[in-house]
Write a protein that holds these residues in place. Structure first.
Motif, PDB file in Angstrom:
ATOM      1  N   ILE A  26       1.003  -1.156  -0.026  1.00 56.09           N
ATOM      2  CA  ILE A  26       0.079  -0.098   0.057  1.00 56.09           C
ATOM      3  C   ILE A  26       0.878   1.219   0.238  1.00 56.09           C
ATOM      4  O   ILE A  26       1.665   1.374   0.671  1.00 56.09           O
ATOM      5  N   LEU A  27       0.586   2.103  -0.902  1.00 59.71           N
ATOM      6  CA  LEU A  27       1.277   3.448  -0.879  1.00 59.71           C
ATOM      7  C   LEU A  27       0.561   4.531  -0.713  1.00 59.71           C
ATOM      8  O   LEU A  27      -0.384   4.949  -1.721  1.00 59.71           O
ATOM      9  N   PRO A  28       0.397   5.002   0.397  1.00 57.78           N
ATOM     10  CA  PRO A  28      -0.765   6.169   0.806  1.00 57.78           C
ATOM     11  C   PRO A  28      -0.126   7.627   0.170  1.00 57.78           C
ATOM     12  O   PRO A  28       0.877   7.967   0.581  1.00 57.78           O
ATOM     13  N   VAL A  29      -0.778   8.070  -0.812  1.00 58.09           N
ATOM     14  CA  VAL A  29      -0.257   9.148  -1.449  1.00 58.09           C
ATOM     15  C   VAL A  29      -1.495  10.347  -1.433  1.00 58.09           C
ATOM     16  O   VAL A  29      -1.508  11.378  -2.449  1.00 58.09           O
ATOM     17  N   PRO A  53      11.105   8.078  24.393  1.00 59.48           N
ATOM     18  CA  PRO A  53      11.754   6.969  24.911  1.00 59.48           C
ATOM     19  C   PRO A  53      13.097   6.532  24.230  1.00 59.48           C
ATOM     20  O   PRO A  53      13.958   5.903  24.751  1.00 59.48           O
ATOM     21  N   SER A  54      13.340   7.230  23.170  1.00 56.85           N
ATOM     22  CA  SER A  54      14.615   6.990  22.568  1.00 56.85           C
ATOM     23  C   SER A  54      14.718   7.879  21.265  1.00 56.85           C
ATOM     24  O   SER A  54      13.876   8.988  21.141  1.00 56.85           O
ATOM     25  N   ASN A  55      15.819   7.743  20.525  1.00 59.67           N
ATOM     26  CA  ASN A  55      15.857   8.733  19.354  1.00 59.67           C
ATOM     27  C   ASN A  55      15.708   7.793  18.173  1.00 59.67           C
ATOM     28  O   ASN A  55      15.975   8.112  17.146  1.00 59.67           O
ATOM     29  N   LEU A  56      14.924   6.707  18.376  1.00 59.04           N
ATOM     30  CA  LEU A  56      14.553   5.814  16.936  1.00 59.04           C
ATOM     31  C   LEU A  56      13.386   6.568  16.475  1.00 59.04           C
ATOM     32  O   LEU A  56      12.319   6.019  17.062  1.00 59.04           O
ATOM     33  N   ALA A  57      13.383   6.829  15.275  1.00 58.69           N
ATOM     34  CA  ALA A  57      12.287   7.500  14.349  1.00 58.69           C
ATOM     35  C   ALA A  57      11.660   6.411  13.536  1.00 58.69           C
ATOM     36  O   ALA A  57      12.676   5.963  12.815  1.00 58.69           O
ATOM     37  N   ILE A  58      10.420   6.275  13.554  1.00 53.16           N
ATOM     38  CA  ILE A  58       9.592   5.396  12.453  1.00 53.16           C
ATOM     39  C   ILE A  58       9.983   6.161  11.163  1.00 53.16           C
ATOM     40  O   ILE A  58       9.632   7.135  11.024  1.00 53.16           O
ATOM     41  N   THR A  59      10.434   5.392  10.105  1.00 52.31           N
ATOM     42  CA  THR A  59      10.456   6.033   8.938  1.00 52.31           C
ATOM     43  C   THR A  59       9.464   5.164   7.789  1.00 52.31           C
ATOM     44  O   THR A  59       8.816   4.162   8.346  1.00 52.31           O
ATOM     45  N   GLY A  60       9.377   5.522   6.444  1.00 54.85           N
ATOM     46  CA  GLY A  60       8.312   4.819   5.927  1.00 54.85           C
ATOM     47  C   GLY A  60       8.293   3.492   5.368  1.00 54.85           C
ATOM     48  O   GLY A  60       7.895   3.785   4.097  1.00 54.85           O
ATOM     49  N   ARG A  61       8.565   2.801   5.836  1.00 52.63           N
ATOM     50  CA  ARG A  61       8.593   1.272   5.344  1.00 52.63           C
ATOM     51  C   ARG A  61       8.084   0.403   6.545  1.00 52.63           C
ATOM     52  O   ARG A  61       8.849   0.288   7.476  1.00 52.63           O
ATOM     53  N   TYR A  62       6.971  -0.438   6.224  1.00 54.61           N
ATOM     54  CA  TYR A  62       6.321  -1.329   7.252  1.00 54.61           C
ATOM     55  C   TYR A  62       6.034  -2.585   6.541  1.00 54.61           C
ATOM     56  O   TYR A  62       5.739  -2.718   5.314  1.00 54.61           O
ATOM     57  N   VAL A  63       6.116  -3.690   7.161  1.00 54.71           N
ATOM     58  CA  VAL A  63       5.429  -4.930   6.873  1.00 54.71           C
ATOM     59  C   VAL A  63       4.439  -5.604   7.946  1.00 54.71           C
ATOM     60  O   VAL A  63       4.819  -5.601   9.005  1.00 54.71           O
ATOM     61  N   PHE A  64       3.291  -5.705   7.541  1.00 57.96           N
ATOM     62  CA  PHE A  64       2.210  -5.864   8.624  1.00 57.96           C
ATOM     63  C   PHE A  64       1.301  -7.426   8.536  1.00 57.96           C
ATOM     64  O   PHE A  64       1.357  -7.635   7.454  1.00 57.96           O
ATOM     65  N   SER A  65       1.162  -7.763   9.561  1.00 64.74           N
ATOM     66  CA  SER A  65       0.187  -9.097   9.500  1.00 64.74           C
ATOM     67  C   SER A  65      -1.135  -8.396   9.322  1.00 64.74           C
ATOM     68  O   SER A  65      -1.539  -7.221   9.590  1.00 64.74           O
ATOM     69  N   ASP A  94     -10.488  -4.528   1.701  1.00 63.08           N
ATOM     70  CA  ASP A  94     -11.269  -5.335   1.007  1.00 63.08           C
ATOM     71  C   ASP A  94     -10.374  -6.059  -0.002  1.00 63.08           C
ATOM     72  O   ASP A  94     -10.762  -6.991  -0.873  1.00 63.08           O
ATOM     73  N   LEU A  95      -9.170  -5.487  -0.330  1.00 61.04           N
ATOM     74  CA  LEU A  95      -8.190  -6.055  -1.261  1.00 61.04           C
ATOM     75  C   LEU A  95      -7.448  -7.141  -0.743  1.00 61.04           C
ATOM     76  O   LEU A  95      -6.656  -7.605  -1.632  1.00 61.04           O
ATOM     77  N   PHE A  96      -7.500  -7.416   0.578  1.00 62.62           N
ATOM     78  CA  PHE A  96      -6.825  -8.477   1.411  1.00 62.62           C
ATOM     79  C   PHE A  96      -7.352  -9.644   1.647  1.00 62.62           C
ATOM     80  O   PHE A  96      -8.575  -9.410   2.419  1.00 62.62           O
ATOM     81  N   GLY A  97      -7.150 -10.708   1.896  1.00 63.83           N
ATOM     82  CA  GLY A  97      -7.406 -11.754   2.415  1.00 63.83           C
ATOM     83  C   GLY A  97      -6.578 -11.828   3.867  1.00 63.83           C
ATOM     84  O   GLY A  97      -6.400 -10.922   4.383  1.00 63.83           O
ATOM     85  N   PRO A  98      -6.582 -13.244   4.144  1.00 66.24           N
ATOM     86  CA  PRO A  98      -5.617 -13.291   5.459  1.00 66.24           C
ATOM     87  C   PRO A  98      -4.107 -13.311   5.019  1.00 66.24           C
ATOM     88  O   PRO A  98      -3.531 -14.303   5.453  1.00 66.24           O
ATOM     89  N   GLU A  99      -3.838 -12.221   4.504  1.00 67.55           N
ATOM     90  CA  GLU A  99      -2.497 -12.073   3.779  1.00 67.55           C
ATOM     91  C   GLU A  99      -1.523 -10.891   4.494  1.00 67.55           C
ATOM     92  O   GLU A  99      -2.284  -9.834   4.709  1.00 67.55           O
ATOM     93  N   PRO A 100      -0.467 -11.124   4.780  1.00 65.12           N
ATOM     94  CA  PRO A 100       0.597  -9.785   5.348  1.00 65.12           C
ATOM     95  C   PRO A 100       0.734  -8.759   3.992  1.00 65.12           C
ATOM     96  O   PRO A 100       0.437  -9.235   2.696  1.00 65.12           O
ATOM     97  N   PHE A 101       1.042  -7.735   4.422  1.00 62.33           N
ATOM     98  CA  PHE A 101       1.174  -6.852   3.349  1.00 62.33           C
ATOM     99  C   PHE A 101       2.279  -5.493   3.901  1.00 62.33           C
ATOM    100  O   PHE A 101       2.529  -5.419   4.852  1.00 62.33           O
ATOM    101  N   ALA A 102       2.715  -4.978   2.672  1.00 58.73           N
ATOM    102  CA  ALA A 102       3.661  -3.789   3.198  1.00 58.73           C
ATOM    103  C   ALA A 102       3.141  -2.493   3.108  1.00 58.73           C
ATOM    104  O   ALA A 102       2.021  -2.315   2.222  1.00 58.73           O
ATOM    105  N   VAL A 103       3.414  -1.446   3.581  1.00 51.97           N
ATOM    106  CA  VAL A 103       3.220  -0.291   3.386  1.00 51.97           C
ATOM    107  C   VAL A 103       4.550   0.456   3.002  1.00 51.97           C
ATOM    108  O   VAL A 103       5.354   0.355   3.980  1.00 51.97           O
ATOM    109  N   MET A 104       4.411   1.358   2.389  1.00 50.19           N
ATOM    110  CA  MET A 104       5.534   2.261   2.073  1.00 50.19           C
ATOM    111  C   MET A 104       5.007   3.696   1.667  1.00 50.19           C
ATOM    112  O   MET A 104       4.329   3.983   1.165  1.00 50.19           O
TER     113      MET A 104
END
Length: 236
Positions: free
Chosen positions: A7-10, A198-210, A118-128
């Motif tokens: 998924i690419l949110p634009v 809590p740290s200096n670790l920032a979330i950047t724009g790549r994910y893989v989700f169940s 609705d485009l996904f069944g029981p499958e993992p996916f990426a977000v960029m």
């Protein structure tokens, strides 16, 4: 299960890039000789992704057009016998299968991702997030995350060390000590003050989700701005 969709949110307005984005989507701004979004799509392709889901909004048609056929342009290049440019134009449209969904109101990143359920069944996916560009010539950034996901079977995201003075611009994670390049996240906070981070670790724009993320997004209440935050669903 193999991850084949991203998924690419634009749909964002790109206000931080004004006035350049008044009439041009920020994802179409050029970086050297390509628009920003093409770098992300090429990274997805090199990582094994087969299908891209664009979450778009009004005024973003240029993105859809960029990955569609342009028969007039192709005929023009054929007539000029410009084989090099013709191959380049066709390669853009042949990169991946592309699907578009419109986010009609700006209800946040979490809401944008949830629209693709609705485009996904029981499958993992990426977000960029295509306005985050990674230089990883030996192994694409998304492929590195997919390797971790396939090894551990758990959702995974990319983080980056940032200066403490900059943490208020990012989602920040609390995490265990690293094992190689991997840490276990214990909590997340969106744009904390430097003294509260809590740290200096920032979330950047790549994910893989169940696929369970969609259930948590459905239960996530809007924040004070009326937006459904991805970070809130991930925390849950």
């Amino acid at each position: 299960m193999a991850v084949t969709k991203a998924i690419l949110p634009v749909a964002g307005m790109g206000t931080r890039f004004l006035p350049a984005t008044k009439s041009v989507p920020k994802e179409m701004l050029p970086l050297v000789d390509k628009p920003l979004i093409q770098y992300a799509v090429e990274e997805a392709l090199a990582s094994g992704i087969k299908e891209i889901i664009l979450i778009t909004a009004k005024g973003k048609q240029a993105i859809e057009d960029h990955f569609d056929r342009s028969l007039g342009l192709e005929l023009l290049l054929e007539g000029k016998e410009d084989a090099k440019r013709l191959a380049m134009v066709r390669e853009i449209t042949d990169l991946l299968e592309v699907v578009s969904i419109r986010q009609k109101k700006p209800h946040g990143l979490g809401h944008a991702i949830a629209l693709a359920r609705d485009l996904f069944g029981p499958e993992p996916f990426a977000v960029m997030l295509p306005d985050d560009i990674y230089h990883a010539p030996h192994r694409p950034a998304l492929r590195q995350l997919l390797d971790v996901f396939e090894e551990r079977g758990q959702s995974v995201m990319a983080v980056e060390e940032v200066p403490r003075s900059a943490v208020s611009s990012y989602g920040i994670v609390a995490a265990t000590e690293a094992t190689g390049t991997v840490r276990t996240v214990t909590s997340m906070v969106e744009k904390p003050a430097p003294e509260d981070a809590p740290s200096n670790l920032a979330i950047t724009g790549r994910y893989v989700f169940s696929p369970e993320l969609f259930d948590y997004l459905a239960r996530t209440a809007p924040d004070a701005k009326g937006e459904i935050q991805l970070t809130a669903a991930m925390n849950a």
